[in-house]
Design an enzyme around this catalytic site. Structure first.
Site, PDB file in Angstrom:
ATOM      1  N   LYS A  10       0.824  -1.218   0.000  1.00 19.69           N
ATOM      2  CA  LYS A  10       0.000   0.000   0.000  1.00 19.69           C
ATOM      3  C   LYS A  10       0.859   1.270   0.000  1.00 19.69           C
ATOM      4  O   LYS A  10       2.067   1.220   0.278  1.00 19.69           O
ATOM      5  CB  LYS A  10      -0.938  -0.043   1.212  1.00 19.69           C
ATOM      6  CG  LYS A  10      -1.955  -1.194   1.142  1.00 19.69           C
ATOM      7  CD  LYS A  10      -2.965  -1.112   2.286  1.00 19.69           C
ATOM      8  CE  LYS A  10      -3.993  -2.227   2.190  1.00 19.69           C
ATOM      9  NZ  LYS A  10      -5.014  -2.121   3.267  1.00 19.69           N
ATOM     10  N   TYR A  50     -12.225  -1.374  -3.707  1.00 15.42           N
ATOM     11  CA  TYR A  50     -12.747  -1.591  -2.351  1.00 15.42           C
ATOM     12  C   TYR A  50     -14.262  -1.365  -2.288  1.00 15.42           C
ATOM     13  O   TYR A  50     -14.785  -1.005  -1.237  1.00 15.42           O
ATOM     14  CB  TYR A  50     -12.016  -0.688  -1.357  1.00 15.42           C
ATOM     15  CG  TYR A  50     -10.665  -1.222  -0.925  1.00 15.42           C
ATOM     16  CD1 TYR A  50     -10.564  -2.362  -0.121  1.00 15.42           C
ATOM     17  CD2 TYR A  50      -9.476  -0.606  -1.305  1.00 15.42           C
ATOM     18  CE1 TYR A  50      -9.335  -2.861   0.289  1.00 15.42           C
ATOM     19  CE2 TYR A  50      -8.233  -1.096  -0.893  1.00 15.42           C
ATOM     20  CZ  TYR A  50      -8.179  -2.229  -0.094  1.00 15.42           C
ATOM     21  OH  TYR A  50      -6.954  -2.716   0.317  1.00 15.42           O
ATOM     22  N   PHE A  58     -15.260   4.228   7.089  1.00 15.26           N
ATOM     23  CA  PHE A  58     -13.875   4.524   6.719  1.00 15.26           C
ATOM     24  C   PHE A  58     -13.640   4.526   5.200  1.00 15.26           C
ATOM     25  O   PHE A  58     -12.527   4.768   4.747  1.00 15.26           O
ATOM     26  CB  PHE A  58     -12.909   3.534   7.384  1.00 15.26           C
ATOM     27  CG  PHE A  58     -13.169   2.080   7.066  1.00 15.26           C
ATOM     28  CD1 PHE A  58     -12.732   1.513   5.882  1.00 15.26           C
ATOM     29  CD2 PHE A  58     -13.856   1.272   7.976  1.00 15.26           C
ATOM     30  CE1 PHE A  58     -12.967   0.178   5.590  1.00 15.26           C
ATOM     31  CE2 PHE A  58     -14.100  -0.069   7.688  1.00 15.26           C
ATOM     32  CZ  PHE A  58     -13.656  -0.618   6.485  1.00 15.26           C
ATOM     33  N   THR A  92      -5.663  -6.969  10.571  1.00 12.71           N
ATOM     34  CA  THR A  92      -5.895  -5.672   9.913  1.00 12.71           C
ATOM     35  C   THR A  92      -5.288  -4.527  10.716  1.00 12.71           C
ATOM     36  O   THR A  92      -4.650  -3.637  10.163  1.00 12.71           O
ATOM     37  CB  THR A  92      -7.415  -5.442   9.750  1.00 12.71           C
ATOM     38  OG1 THR A  92      -7.980  -6.573   9.099  1.00 12.71           O
ATOM     39  CG2 THR A  92      -7.690  -4.182   8.941  1.00 12.71           C
ATOM     40  N   ARG A 103       2.412  -6.840   8.787  1.00 12.26           N
ATOM     41  CA  ARG A 103       1.777  -5.649   9.360  1.00 12.26           C
ATOM     42  C   ARG A 103       2.417  -5.267  10.695  1.00 12.26           C
ATOM     43  O   ARG A 103       2.560  -4.090  11.008  1.00 12.26           O
ATOM     44  CB  ARG A 103       0.263  -5.844   9.468  1.00 12.26           C
ATOM     45  CG  ARG A 103      -0.411  -5.668   8.108  1.00 12.26           C
ATOM     46  CD  ARG A 103      -1.853  -6.053   8.139  1.00 12.26           C
ATOM     47  NE  ARG A 103      -2.560  -5.658   6.913  1.00 12.26           N
ATOM     48  CZ  ARG A 103      -3.715  -6.169   6.536  1.00 12.26           C
ATOM     49  NH1 ARG A 103      -4.310  -7.085   7.270  1.00 12.26           N
ATOM     50  NH2 ARG A 103      -4.287  -5.761   5.418  1.00 12.26           N
ATOM     51  N   ASN A 113      -2.038   0.243   6.671  1.00 14.40           N
ATOM     52  CA  ASN A 113      -1.543  -1.032   7.191  1.00 14.40           C
ATOM     53  C   ASN A 113      -0.674  -1.834   6.218  1.00 14.40           C
ATOM     54  O   ASN A 113      -0.644  -3.059   6.260  1.00 14.40           O
ATOM     55  CB  ASN A 113      -2.710  -1.861   7.750  1.00 14.40           C
ATOM     56  CG  ASN A 113      -3.754  -2.164   6.712  1.00 14.40           C
ATOM     57  OD1 ASN A 113      -3.599  -1.814   5.551  1.00 14.40           O
ATOM     58  ND2 ASN A 113      -4.823  -2.831   7.116  1.00 14.40           N
ATOM     59  N   HIS A 116      -2.191  -5.343   1.402  1.00 14.41           N
ATOM     60  CA  HIS A 116      -3.504  -5.960   1.197  1.00 14.41           C
ATOM     61  C   HIS A 116      -3.295  -7.436   0.941  1.00 14.41           C
ATOM     62  O   HIS A 116      -2.308  -7.823   0.316  1.00 14.41           O
ATOM     63  CB  HIS A 116      -4.200  -5.337  -0.020  1.00 14.41           C
ATOM     64  CG  HIS A 116      -5.361  -6.144  -0.521  1.00 14.41           C
ATOM     65  ND1 HIS A 116      -6.589  -6.094   0.081  1.00 14.41           N
ATOM     66  CD2 HIS A 116      -5.463  -7.044  -1.533  1.00 14.41           C
ATOM     67  CE1 HIS A 116      -7.412  -6.931  -0.555  1.00 14.41           C
ATOM     68  NE2 HIS A 116      -6.744  -7.515  -1.530  1.00 14.41           N
ATOM     69  N   GLU A 127      -9.519  -9.859  -8.028  1.00 11.67           N
ATOM     70  CA  GLU A 127      -8.549  -8.788  -7.791  1.00 11.67           C
ATOM     71  C   GLU A 127      -7.345  -8.899  -8.738  1.00 11.67           C
ATOM     72  O   GLU A 127      -6.837  -7.890  -9.235  1.00 11.67           O
ATOM     73  CB  GLU A 127      -8.118  -8.809  -6.326  1.00 11.67           C
ATOM     74  CG  GLU A 127      -9.267  -8.407  -5.408  1.00 11.67           C
ATOM     75  CD  GLU A 127      -9.002  -8.661  -3.929  1.00 11.67           C
ATOM     76  OE1 GLU A 127      -9.913  -8.374  -3.124  1.00 11.67           O
ATOM     77  OE2 GLU A 127      -7.903  -9.124  -3.567  1.00 11.67           O
TER      78      GLU A 127
HETATM   79  P1  ATP Z   1      -7.210  -5.674   3.107  1.00  7.33           P
HETATM   80  O1  ATP Z   1      -8.535  -5.960   2.430  1.00  7.33           O
HETATM   81  O2  ATP Z   1      -6.634  -4.334   2.702  1.00  7.33           O
HETATM   82  O3  ATP Z   1      -6.247  -6.797   2.966  1.00  7.33           O
HETATM   83  P2  ATP Z   1      -8.291  -6.549   5.593  1.00  7.33           P
HETATM   84  O4  ATP Z   1      -8.928  -7.617   4.779  1.00  7.33           O
HETATM   85  O5  ATP Z   1      -7.372  -6.972   6.700  1.00  7.33           O
HETATM   86  O6  ATP Z   1      -7.463  -5.549   4.669  1.00  7.33           O
HETATM   87  P3  ATP Z   1     -10.786  -5.138   5.542  1.00  7.33           P
HETATM   88  O7  ATP Z   1     -11.808  -5.288   6.590  1.00  7.33           O
HETATM   89  O8  ATP Z   1     -10.981  -5.788   4.215  1.00  7.33           O
HETATM   90  O9  ATP Z   1      -9.387  -5.582   6.186  1.00  7.33           O
HETATM   91  O10 ATP Z   1     -10.549  -3.574   5.334  1.00  7.33           O
HETATM   92  C1  ATP Z   1      -9.937  -3.084   4.151  1.00  7.33           C
HETATM   93  C2  ATP Z   1      -9.007  -1.958   4.508  1.00  7.33           C
HETATM   94  O11 ATP Z   1      -9.769  -0.856   4.956  1.00  7.33           O
HETATM   95  C3  ATP Z   1      -8.044  -2.233   5.668  1.00  7.33           C
HETATM   96  O12 ATP Z   1      -6.900  -2.944   5.294  1.00  7.33           O
HETATM   97  C4  ATP Z   1      -7.701  -0.837   6.102  1.00  7.33           C
HETATM   98  O13 ATP Z   1      -6.748  -0.245   5.221  1.00  7.33           O
HETATM   99  C5  ATP Z   1      -9.044  -0.133   5.933  1.00  7.33           C
HETATM  100  N1  ATP Z   1      -9.795  -0.161   7.199  1.00  7.33           N
HETATM  101  C6  ATP Z   1     -10.448  -1.212   7.732  1.00  7.33           C
HETATM  102  N2  ATP Z   1     -11.022  -0.888   8.918  1.00  7.33           N
HETATM  103  C7  ATP Z   1     -10.695   0.403   9.132  1.00  7.33           C
HETATM  104  C8  ATP Z   1     -10.981   1.338  10.163  1.00  7.33           C
HETATM  105  N3  ATP Z   1     -11.714   0.994  11.226  1.00  7.33           N
HETATM  106  N4  ATP Z   1     -10.478   2.587  10.039  1.00  7.33           N
HETATM  107  C9  ATP Z   1      -9.747   2.954   8.959  1.00  7.33           C
HETATM  108  N5  ATP Z   1      -9.453   2.130   7.943  1.00  7.33           N
HETATM  109  C10 ATP Z   1      -9.907   0.878   8.020  1.00  7.33           C
HETATM  110 MG    MG Z   2     -10.064  -7.237   3.052  1.00  8.63          MG
END
Ligand code: ATP
Ligand code: MG
Length: 138
Positions: A10, A50, A58, A92, A103, A113, A116, A127
């Site tokens: 990212k 997304y 968020f 996450t 992470r 974070n 992805h 994707e």
């Molecule tokens: P990713 O899909 O990026 O691999 P993830 O699967 O661990 O991450 P998701 O729940 O899919 O988590 O959320 C997608 C992304 O949205 C997170 O990686 C983070 O960058 C952002 N995100 C998620 N929750 C929050 C939050 N509470 N506040 C801010 N950003 C968030």
């Molecule tokens: Mg995710």
């Protein structure tokens, strides 16, 4: 079960110069790179990627962040790739990520974070197709 997953380094991590170290940890974790691209998403493209989070509070912050600088997109191969990659990257929120995970090592916050990782075989395929043509994957 598919043996492929999709990842992005990212914008926070590319900005901080962590791209090489993160790819190194991914390769040392047993994954091989089947496609690789350095690219900056438009806000529209980040929003589309997304889309599943569109209703989340968020989402605007996420779209802004993911289009704020270059990312490195990759298709990775390993047995049990999706689940094993989620283990390698950690939770996450880096505060909850296990010791030694990507992470834990490189992420600053739940929003920024570092990486992805796809959450299912189906999404890994969707994707990967979002970023790569047939000519760009091996
Ligand atoms: P990713 O899909 O990026 O691999 P993830 O699967 O661990 O991450 P998701 O729940 O899919 O988590 O959320 C997608 C992304 O949205 C997170 O990686 C983070 O960058 C952002 N995100 C998620 N929750 C929050 C939050 N509470 N506040 C801010 N950003 C968030
Ligand atoms: Mg995710």
């Amino acid at each position: 079960m598919s043996n492929r997953t999709f990842t992005m380094v990212k914008p926070d991590a590319t900005r901080k110069g962590y791209t090489g170290a993160i790819l190194d940890q991914i390769i040392k974790g047993g994954f091989s790179i089947k496609a690789l691209k350095w690219i900056q998403l438009t806000k529209e493209q980040a929003g589309q990627f997304y889309d599943v989070h569109r209703e989340r509070p968020f989402y605007p912050e996420l779209v802004e962040f993911m289009s704020s600088g270059p990312i490195v997109a990759a298709i990775l191969e390993k047995e049990n790739a999706v689940a094993d990659f989620r283990t390698l990257i950690g939770a996450t929120n880096p505060a909850n990520a296990a010791e030694g995970t990507i992470r834990k090592n490189f992420a600053a916050s739940i929003g920024e974070n570092a990486v992805h990782g796809s959450d299912s075989d189906e999404n890994a395929a969707i994707e990967g197709d979002f970023f790569f043509s047939k000519l760009e994957r091996f």
